[in-house]
Design a protein around this motif. Sequence first.
Motif, PDB file in Angstrom:
ATOM      1  N   ASP A  90      13.411 -28.944 -23.594  1.00  0.00           N
ATOM      2  CA  ASP A  90      14.606 -28.390 -24.444  1.00  0.00           C
ATOM      3  C   ASP A  90      14.319 -29.443 -25.558  1.00  0.00           C
ATOM      4  OD1 ASP A  90      15.055 -26.658 -22.422  1.00  0.00           O
ATOM      5  OD2 ASP A  90      16.628 -27.771 -21.649  1.00  0.00           O
ATOM      6  N   ALA A  91      14.113 -30.736 -25.666  1.00  0.00           N
ATOM      7  CA  ALA A  91      14.225 -31.586 -26.794  1.00  0.00           C
ATOM      8  C   ALA A  91      13.376 -31.065 -27.916  1.00  0.00           C
ATOM      9  CB  ALA A  91      13.842 -32.909 -26.268  1.00  0.00           C
ATOM     10  N   LEU A  92      12.145 -30.227 -27.481  1.00  0.00           N
ATOM     11  CA  LEU A  92      11.231 -29.785 -28.686  1.00  0.00           C
ATOM     12  C   LEU A  92      11.725 -28.704 -29.071  1.00  0.00           C
ATOM     13  CD1 LEU A  92       8.195 -30.081 -26.280  1.00  0.00           C
ATOM     14  CD2 LEU A  92       8.744 -31.711 -28.075  1.00  0.00           C
ATOM     15  N   GLU A  93      12.681 -27.862 -29.150  1.00  0.00           N
ATOM     16  CA  GLU A  93      13.135 -26.822 -29.641  1.00  0.00           C
ATOM     17  C   GLU A  93      14.050 -27.083 -30.971  1.00  0.00           C
ATOM     18  OE1 GLU A  93      12.636 -23.660 -28.967  1.00  0.00           O
ATOM     19  OE2 GLU A  93      11.759 -24.260 -27.022  1.00  0.00           O
ATOM     20  N   TRP A  94      13.684 -26.384 -32.077  1.00  0.00           N
ATOM     21  CA  TRP A  94      14.336 -26.663 -33.439  1.00  0.00           C
ATOM     22  C   TRP A  94      15.995 -26.800 -33.364  1.00  0.00           C
ATOM     23  CZ3 TRP A  94      13.326 -28.503 -37.642  1.00  0.00           C
ATOM     24  CH2 TRP A  94      14.066 -28.713 -38.767  1.00  0.00           C
ATOM     25  N   GLU A  95      16.745 -26.302 -32.185  1.00  0.00           N
ATOM     26  CA  GLU A  95      17.983 -26.349 -32.207  1.00  0.00           C
ATOM     27  C   GLU A  95      18.282 -27.486 -31.606  1.00  0.00           C
ATOM     28  OE1 GLU A  95      16.934 -22.102 -32.506  1.00  0.00           O
ATOM     29  OE2 GLU A  95      16.090 -23.843 -31.023  1.00  0.00           O
ATOM     30  N   ALA A  96      17.573 -28.218 -30.974  1.00  0.00           N
ATOM     31  CA  ALA A  96      17.837 -29.632 -30.442  1.00  0.00           C
ATOM     32  C   ALA A  96      17.555 -30.462 -31.557  1.00  0.00           C
ATOM     33  CB  ALA A  96      17.197 -29.842 -29.044  1.00  0.00           C
ATOM     34  N   ARG A  97      16.318 -30.526 -32.189  1.00  0.00           N
ATOM     35  CA  ARG A  97      16.193 -31.358 -33.217  1.00  0.00           C
ATOM     36  C   ARG A  97      16.687 -31.458 -34.551  1.00  0.00           C
ATOM     37  NH1 ARG A  97      11.006 -31.336 -34.975  1.00  0.00           N
ATOM     38  NH2 ARG A  97      10.581 -29.061 -34.841  1.00  0.00           N
ATOM     39  N   TRP A  98      17.317 -30.237 -34.894  1.00  0.00           N
ATOM     40  CA  TRP A  98      17.736 -30.287 -36.227  1.00  0.00           C
ATOM     41  C   TRP A  98      18.990 -31.068 -36.290  1.00  0.00           C
ATOM     42  CZ3 TRP A  98      17.696 -29.859 -41.216  1.00  0.00           C
ATOM     43  CH2 TRP A  98      18.820 -29.342 -41.691  1.00  0.00           C
ATOM     44  N   PRO A  99      19.937 -31.061 -35.460  1.00  0.00           N
ATOM     45  CA  PRO A  99      21.086 -31.988 -35.686  1.00  0.00           C
ATOM     46  C   PRO A  99      20.356 -33.382 -35.686  1.00  0.00           C
ATOM     47  CG  PRO A  99      21.655 -30.616 -33.755  1.00  0.00           C
ATOM     48  CD  PRO A  99      20.026 -30.257 -34.306  1.00  0.00           C
ATOM     49  N   LEU A 100      19.630 -33.852 -34.862  1.00  0.00           N
ATOM     50  CA  LEU A 100      18.891 -35.429 -35.115  1.00  0.00           C
ATOM     51  C   LEU A 100      18.482 -35.569 -36.623  1.00  0.00           C
ATOM     52  CD1 LEU A 100      17.410 -35.741 -31.506  1.00  0.00           C
ATOM     53  CD2 LEU A 100      19.403 -36.839 -32.368  1.00  0.00           C
ATOM     54  N   ILE A 101      17.855 -34.586 -36.945  1.00  0.00           N
ATOM     55  CA  ILE A 101      17.232 -34.704 -38.373  1.00  0.00           C
ATOM     56  C   ILE A 101      18.250 -34.786 -39.324  1.00  0.00           C
ATOM     57  CG2 ILE A 101      15.670 -33.358 -40.126  1.00  0.00           C
ATOM     58  CD1 ILE A 101      14.189 -32.443 -37.845  1.00  0.00           C
ATOM     59  N   GLN A 102      19.062 -34.029 -39.123  1.00  0.00           N
ATOM     60  CA  GLN A 102      20.476 -34.153 -40.129  1.00  0.00           C
ATOM     61  C   GLN A 102      21.047 -35.503 -40.359  1.00  0.00           C
ATOM     62  OE1 GLN A 102      23.021 -30.405 -40.664  1.00  0.00           O
ATOM     63  NE2 GLN A 102      22.233 -30.070 -38.820  1.00  0.00           N
ATOM     64  N   GLN A 103      21.222 -36.139 -38.942  1.00  0.00           N
ATOM     65  CA  GLN A 103      21.603 -37.355 -38.783  1.00  0.00           C
ATOM     66  C   GLN A 103      21.050 -38.358 -39.691  1.00  0.00           C
ATOM     67  OE1 GLN A 103      23.159 -38.475 -34.603  1.00  0.00           O
ATOM     68  NE2 GLN A 103      22.992 -36.547 -34.344  1.00  0.00           N
ATOM     69  N   GLU A 104      19.519 -38.372 -39.356  1.00  0.00           N
ATOM     70  CA  GLU A 104      18.802 -39.331 -39.972  1.00  0.00           C
ATOM     71  C   GLU A 104      18.874 -39.140 -41.441  1.00  0.00           C
ATOM     72  OE1 GLU A 104      15.335 -41.993 -38.960  1.00  0.00           O
ATOM     73  OE2 GLU A 104      17.164 -41.855 -38.375  1.00  0.00           O
ATOM     74  N   ILE A 105      18.603 -37.983 -42.190  1.00  0.00           N
ATOM     75  CA  ILE A 105      18.930 -37.831 -43.534  1.00  0.00           C
ATOM     76  C   ILE A 105      20.378 -38.390 -44.054  1.00  0.00           C
ATOM     77  CG2 ILE A 105      19.160 -36.086 -45.476  1.00  0.00           C
ATOM     78  CD1 ILE A 105      17.290 -34.335 -43.589  1.00  0.00           C
ATOM     79  N   ASP A 106      21.324 -38.131 -43.372  1.00  0.00           N
ATOM     80  CA  ASP A 106      22.527 -38.516 -43.674  1.00  0.00           C
ATOM     81  C   ASP A 106      22.804 -40.215 -43.802  1.00  0.00           C
ATOM     82  OD1 ASP A 106      23.451 -35.980 -44.158  1.00  0.00           O
ATOM     83  OD2 ASP A 106      24.483 -35.986 -42.272  1.00  0.00           O
ATOM     84  N   GLU A 107      22.109 -40.693 -42.630  1.00  0.00           N
ATOM     85  CA  GLU A 107      22.470 -42.285 -42.582  1.00  0.00           C
ATOM     86  C   GLU A 107      21.498 -42.954 -43.644  1.00  0.00           C
ATOM     87  OE1 GLU A 107      21.114 -45.609 -39.333  1.00  0.00           O
ATOM     88  OE2 GLU A 107      21.360 -43.478 -38.478  1.00  0.00           O
ATOM     89  N   SER A 108      20.353 -42.286 -43.977  1.00  0.00           N
ATOM     90  CA  SER A 108      19.512 -42.990 -45.286  1.00  0.00           C
ATOM     91  C   SER A 108      20.344 -42.906 -46.588  1.00  0.00           C
ATOM     92  CB  SER A 108      18.333 -42.124 -45.401  1.00  0.00           C
ATOM     93  OG  SER A 108      18.645 -40.984 -45.938  1.00  0.00           O
ATOM     94  N   GLY A 109      21.029 -42.114 -46.750  1.00  0.00           N
ATOM     95  CA  GLY A 109      21.588 -42.035 -48.024  1.00  0.00           C
ATOM     96  C   GLY A 109      20.594 -41.955 -49.383  1.00  0.00           C
ATOM     97  N   ALA A 110      19.656 -41.233 -48.961  1.00  0.00           N
ATOM     98  CA  ALA A 110      18.655 -41.265 -49.823  1.00  0.00           C
ATOM     99  C   ALA A 110      19.005 -40.360 -51.152  1.00  0.00           C
ATOM    100  CB  ALA A 110      17.591 -40.863 -49.286  1.00  0.00           C
ATOM    101  N   HIS A 111      18.536 -40.831 -52.145  1.00  0.00           N
ATOM    102  CA  HIS A 111      18.501 -40.165 -53.591  1.00  0.00           C
ATOM    103  C   HIS A 111      17.249 -39.318 -53.730  1.00  0.00           C
ATOM    104  CE1 HIS A 111      21.093 -43.806 -54.287  1.00  0.00           C
ATOM    105  NE2 HIS A 111      21.768 -42.971 -54.585  1.00  0.00           N
ATOM    106  N   LEU A 112      16.042 -39.678 -53.069  1.00  0.00           N
ATOM    107  CA  LEU A 112      14.871 -38.929 -52.995  1.00  0.00           C
ATOM    108  C   LEU A 112      14.290 -38.839 -51.854  1.00  0.00           C
ATOM    109  CD1 LEU A 112      12.941 -41.035 -56.017  1.00  0.00           C
ATOM    110  CD2 LEU A 112      14.435 -38.756 -56.209  1.00  0.00           C
TER     111      LEU A 112
END
Length: 372
Positions: A90-112
Amino acid sequence: MRLTVAGWCCTRPARFSHNKQGGGGGSCRSSNREVASIGDDLMSKISRRWTSLGNPAWRSAGVSAFRVLQWNILADGLAQNGDFIKVPEDALEWEARWPLIQQEIDESGAHLICMQEVNTYDDFLEPSLRSKGYDSFFLPKNQSPATRYGKQKDGSALFYKSDRFSLVDEPLGRPYLHNGKMMSQGVAALRLKDKESGRDVLVATTHLKAKNGEGNEDTRTKQVSQMATWIGDMIAVHDDAKSNGASEPGRSNSSSPPPDPAIIICGDFNDVPESPPCIQLSESPLGMASLWNVPVSGEKEEDLITTFKHRSGGEAKRVIDYIWFSQQSGLVPSRRWMMPSESEIGPNGLPGVHYGSDHLAVCVEFEWGAPK
């Protein structure tokens, strides 16, 4: 507004997304899997911590630092069929991974943001990041293994905060060549202007040939050589246009020429720091240095790894993801994310219920100093 970018890559439709708001088949899995379903164990992602680098940099008055995020996010389809023997299905499905990916992006505060193995650009990444003020450029592969599993082609994507950076030149999207034929791998690059400092930044992303072996290593080395040449050509074309009388808005032709752009190259190199491809880039005329060679003055890692996974053929745990920067440009890396240790990741490796990819994101904060 969405554009199809022609010119550099006319054989593959690279896509450029502009935010008008301006800121605002088969399976190779092992049959004797060691874990079951996620069940109720899905939790928030692995948290990231910052550590200081070198000595505090001289910062231009009134100019804030900016952050760069590098991440191979693991393509949909390749995740489910990637032989991750200790990961819950279940953890390999996009629906499970996408929220974690969004959290990582948001936490970075990256400009690039530089990403590889992106095949959810149109439906997920582009609209999500556009809503947060990012413009973007996507270069899909002409051949992608993800299509074997009924998924979209993966590729490399660049995102930049449009309230901090503006596009200077036409994007570069170009496949590497082998014996005159196009390869699946390629390089995408944008020349941007930092609105706060007035300096130009050329940011590029790439995903080099995978797999071990001398032949593949030699291919990666040649790909790095081509990338360095094309980036140098991109800079030269811009400089030639400037010398022939074209001027940027607000800049007089009679003023002294601006310094060469700072260069940032991010990517999954599929090889370790002491490998020939990395040596090739560090010795190229671009004058690049790896983030991993910058001394840490703050807290140090227990382990320095960017990927950690278990497959039927064994364990893979090493550094293969990079942020490179031009040493003479005035860019000074002042701090970066620490890389989680094996104990923090857990015995099942990556991806997992706490992290959305088999690669760890790398994030650095740059400050502007005087060009050398």
